[in-house]
Design a protein around this motif. Structure first.
Motif, PDB file in Angstrom:
ATOM      1  N   THR A   1       0.839  -1.201   0.000  1.00  0.00           N
ATOM      2  CA  THR A   1       0.000   0.000   0.000  1.00  0.00           C
ATOM      3  C   THR A   1       0.875   1.253   0.000  1.00  0.00           C
ATOM      4  O   THR A   1       2.090   1.178   0.233  1.00  0.00           O
ATOM      5  N   LEU A   2       0.234   2.389  -0.216  1.00  0.00           N
ATOM      6  CA  LEU A   2       0.967   3.651  -0.125  1.00  0.00           C
ATOM      7  C   LEU A   2       1.575   3.821   1.264  1.00  0.00           C
ATOM      8  O   LEU A   2       2.689   4.331   1.399  1.00  0.00           O
ATOM      9  N   ALA A   3       0.863   3.386   2.290  1.00  0.00           N
ATOM     10  CA  ALA A   3       1.376   3.506   3.661  1.00  0.00           C
ATOM     11  C   ALA A   3       2.700   2.763   3.805  1.00  0.00           C
ATOM     12  O   ALA A   3       3.604   3.230   4.511  1.00  0.00           O
TER      13      ALA A   3
ATOM     14  N   GLY B   1       7.694   7.631   3.707  1.00  0.00           N
ATOM     15  CA  GLY B   1       9.041   7.847   4.218  1.00  0.00           C
ATOM     16  C   GLY B   1       9.246   7.741   5.705  1.00  0.00           C
ATOM     17  O   GLY B   1      10.376   7.740   6.169  1.00  0.00           O
ATOM     18  N   ASP B   2       8.176   7.600   6.487  1.00  0.00           N
ATOM     19  CA  ASP B   2       8.381   7.548   7.936  1.00  0.00           C
ATOM     20  C   ASP B   2       8.928   6.202   8.395  1.00  0.00           C
ATOM     21  O   ASP B   2       9.377   6.059   9.521  1.00  0.00           O
ATOM     22  N   GLY B   3       8.892   5.214   7.520  1.00  0.00           N
ATOM     23  CA  GLY B   3       9.463   3.912   7.838  1.00  0.00           C
ATOM     24  C   GLY B   3       8.718   3.139   8.905  1.00  0.00           C
ATOM     25  O   GLY B   3       9.206   2.137   9.405  1.00  0.00           O
ATOM     26  N   SER B   4       7.508   3.591   9.264  1.00  0.00           N
ATOM     27  CA  SER B   4       6.770   2.939  10.343  1.00  0.00           C
ATOM     28  C   SER B   4       6.191   1.590   9.943  1.00  0.00           C
ATOM     29  O   SER B   4       5.920   0.763  10.794  1.00  0.00           O
ATOM     30  N   THR B   5       5.978   1.382   8.645  1.00  0.00           N
ATOM     31  CA  THR B   5       5.419   0.109   8.203  1.00  0.00           C
ATOM     32  C   THR B   5       6.218  -0.430   7.036  1.00  0.00           C
ATOM     33  O   THR B   5       6.812   0.328   6.275  1.00  0.00           O
ATOM     34  N   GLN B   6       6.236  -1.713   6.924  1.00  0.00           N
ATOM     35  CA  GLN B   6       6.840  -2.390   5.772  1.00  0.00           C
ATOM     36  C   GLN B   6       5.918  -3.547   5.421  1.00  0.00           C
ATOM     37  O   GLN B   6       5.472  -4.263   6.314  1.00  0.00           O
ATOM     38  N   PRO B   7       5.634  -3.725   4.140  1.00  0.00           N
ATOM     39  CA  PRO B   7       4.789  -4.865   3.787  1.00  0.00           C
ATOM     40  C   PRO B   7       5.498  -6.162   4.138  1.00  0.00           C
ATOM     41  O   PRO B   7       6.716  -6.254   3.976  1.00  0.00           O
ATOM     42  N   PRO B   8       4.773  -7.141   4.639  1.00  0.00           N
ATOM     43  CA  PRO B   8       5.393  -8.389   5.018  1.00  0.00           C
ATOM     44  C   PRO B   8       6.209  -9.036   3.906  1.00  0.00           C
ATOM     45  O   PRO B   8       7.222  -9.638   4.142  1.00  0.00           O
ATOM     46  N   CYS B   9       5.757  -8.857   2.655  1.00  0.00           N
ATOM     47  CA  CYS B   9       6.442  -9.489   1.533  1.00  0.00           C
ATOM     48  C   CYS B   9       7.803  -8.859   1.259  1.00  0.00           C
ATOM     49  O   CYS B   9       8.602  -9.423   0.547  1.00  0.00           O
TER      50      CYS B   9
END
Length: 146
Positions: free
Chosen positions: A129-131, A135-143
């Protein structure tokens, strides 16, 4: 396999920029986005038009006008954005939506490979997703963690 064009890549950059900079109920002028991204404002206008028509963005004219996201960044998948800007994302023409089924499909030894690859591409693009790209690096897609 079809390459993602500048139209698709720039659409993602526009949306990420808006997500990171719009704030609460704020519309961002396209000129600011163009300057931050180093992309022609005129080219961005043509991309933004399709994003507004698809109700991903909302536009406002006049003083304080510009564009803003209509959905949370976590609700906007790369797959949905790229299908909008690029059209079909199938890796081979025989899998493109609306195409007549190939007369050799029943005997094609490579068709299962293309079907599996297409499924992996679609699954991956829908998982990001866009989230995930902000740039805040708070989330990363599991893949992307492996």
């Amino acid at each position: 396999m079809a390459m993602i064009s500048t139209r698709g890549r720039y659409a993602l950059r526009i949306l990420i920029d808006l997500a990171e900079n719009q704030g609460e109920d704020r519309y961002l002028p396209l000129k600011e986005v163009a300057e931050r991204q180093g992309i022609s404002e005129k080219y961005l206008e043509s991309i933004v038009k399709s994003l507004v028509q698809a109700r991903i963005l909302k536009g406002s004219r006049g003083k304080g006008g510009g564009y803003r996201l209509m959905r949370a960044p976590s609700e906007c998948t790369l797959g949905s954005i790229l299908r909008l800007t690029e059209g079909d994302l199938s890796p081979v023409s025989c899998l493109e939506e609306g195409k007549v089924v190939c007369e050799s499909a029943g005997d094609c030894p490579t068709l299962p490979v293309w079907l599996r690859l297409n499924g992996l591409i679609q699954q991956f693009l829908e998982s990001v997703t866009l989230a995930d790209l902000m740039g805040d690096g708070s989330t990363q897609p599991p893949c992307l963690l492996k």
